[in-house]
Scaffold this motif. Structure first.
Motif, short mmCIF file in Angstrom:
data_model
loop_
_atom_site.label_atom_id
_atom_site.label_comp_id
_atom_site.label_asym_id
_atom_site.label_seq_id
_atom_site.Cartn_x
_atom_site.Cartn_y
_atom_site.Cartn_z
N ASN A 6 0.84 -1.19 0.00
CA ASN A 6 0.00 0.00 0.00
C ASN A 6 0.88 1.24 0.00
OD1 ASN A 6 0.61 0.67 2.84
ND2 ASN A 6 -0.64 -1.15 3.29
N ILE A 7 0.26 2.39 -0.24
CA ILE A 7 1.02 3.63 -0.41
C ILE A 7 1.74 4.02 0.88
CG2 ILE A 7 -0.89 5.17 0.17
CD1 ILE A 7 1.72 5.67 -2.65
N THR B 120 12.16 3.73 -2.93
CA THR B 120 11.05 4.40 -3.59
C THR B 120 11.47 5.77 -4.08
OG1 THR B 120 9.38 3.29 -2.23
CG2 THR B 120 8.72 5.35 -3.28
N TYR C 106 10.35 1.18 -6.43
CA TYR C 106 8.95 1.57 -6.38
C TYR C 106 8.89 3.00 -6.91
CZ TYR C 106 7.97 -2.43 -3.34
OH TYR C 106 7.83 -3.70 -2.83
N VAL D 235 6.65 6.43 -7.94
CA VAL D 235 5.42 7.20 -7.75
C VAL D 235 5.56 8.51 -8.52
CG1 VAL D 235 3.91 8.33 -6.06
CG2 VAL D 235 5.12 6.21 -5.44
N GLY E 254 0.58 5.70 -16.05
CA GLY E 254 -0.35 5.06 -15.12
C GLY E 254 -0.46 3.57 -15.31
N ILE F 98 2.84 4.28 -10.06
CA ILE F 98 1.77 4.73 -9.17
C ILE F 98 1.58 6.23 -9.39
CG2 ILE F 98 1.08 5.02 -6.75
CD1 ILE F 98 3.06 2.63 -6.19
N GLU G 263 -0.27 9.54 -8.12
CA GLU G 263 -0.98 10.08 -6.96
C GLU G 263 -0.98 11.60 -7.03
OE1 GLU G 263 -2.73 9.12 -4.46
OE2 GLU G 263 -2.41 6.94 -4.34
#
Length: 211
Positions: free
Chosen positions: A12-13, A144, A169, A171, A193, A197, A199
């Motif tokens: 999860n984020i 990340t 990871y 984002v 996308g 991720i 956001e």
């Protein structure tokens, strides 16, 4: 969090952007680019908020700066790209894009790096090509990367895809990225996308506030 053997898999984020293993990339936030995006006020406000929250959480901030090679060391396709950008048919008449020391090359004042931040000079549209950043991130135990900056459809997207291929990871803070080309920006977010991720800045900040 799940495990496959000894390998941790974040689910999860909250786990993915834990400040202990996260860095934020502030891609090419130089005057010459910030002043030409389609949504300058929104972009500046979002990035300022994200930087402020990152500093509260001691998240590493990595600024990149376009630092062009002398033309004699630049690949011919790169020169051709500049000719198209500046609408010049004689390469000997090309200006130096983001000339070091010029106002356009400096980082926008609202995003001024601190002594704790790292500024990476680079000359390609990927943070990983022609730099030592991958080794640096791994040495710092970074898992990340959160990407922001300009332009979404050029250096941000190139770096995002390389980040994924190198095992991070990845984002994208969708409204902390921008471009002079709204359509290109929106198309790049849609394309990324499918693999990264995506956001909003607000959601990233609200997640960090809880951690």
């Amino acid at each position: 969090m799940k495990y496959l053997g000894t390998k941790k898999i974040y689910e999860n984020i909250d786990e993915i952007i834990n400040p202990e293993h996260t860095a934020i990339v502030l891609w090419d936030l130089q005057n010459g680019l910030v002043e030409n995006v389609f949504n300058k006020d929104e972009l500046v406000g979002n990035i300022k908020s994200l930087i402020a929250e990152a500093r509260k959480k001691n998240i590493k901030l990595i600024y990149t700066k376009i630092t062009p090679l002398p033309f004699e060391y630049m690949p011919a396709p790169g020169i051709y790209s500049y000719m198209k950008r500046f609408h010049i048919d004689d390469p000997s008449k090309l200006p130096v894009f983001m000339k070091p020391g010029s106002r356009e090359a400096e980082i926008y004042s609202d995003f001024e790096p601190s002594d704790r931040d790292f500024v990476l000079n680079k000359n390609t549209a990927s943070i990983f090509i022609g730099t030592n950043i991958d080794n640096m991130l791994k040495a710092a135990k970074i898992e990340t990367l959160i990407f922001t900056g300009i332009a979404t459809e050029i250096g941000v997207e190139s770096s995002v895809r390389d980040s994924l291929n190198l095992g991070y990871y990845t984002v994208v803070a969708s409204d902390s990225c921008s471009s002079a080309n709204r359509e290109g920006h929106e198309a790049a977010l849609k394309s990324m996308g499918s693999v990264a991720i995506i956001e909003t800045t607000k959601n990233i900040i609200s997640t960090l506030e809880k951690l």
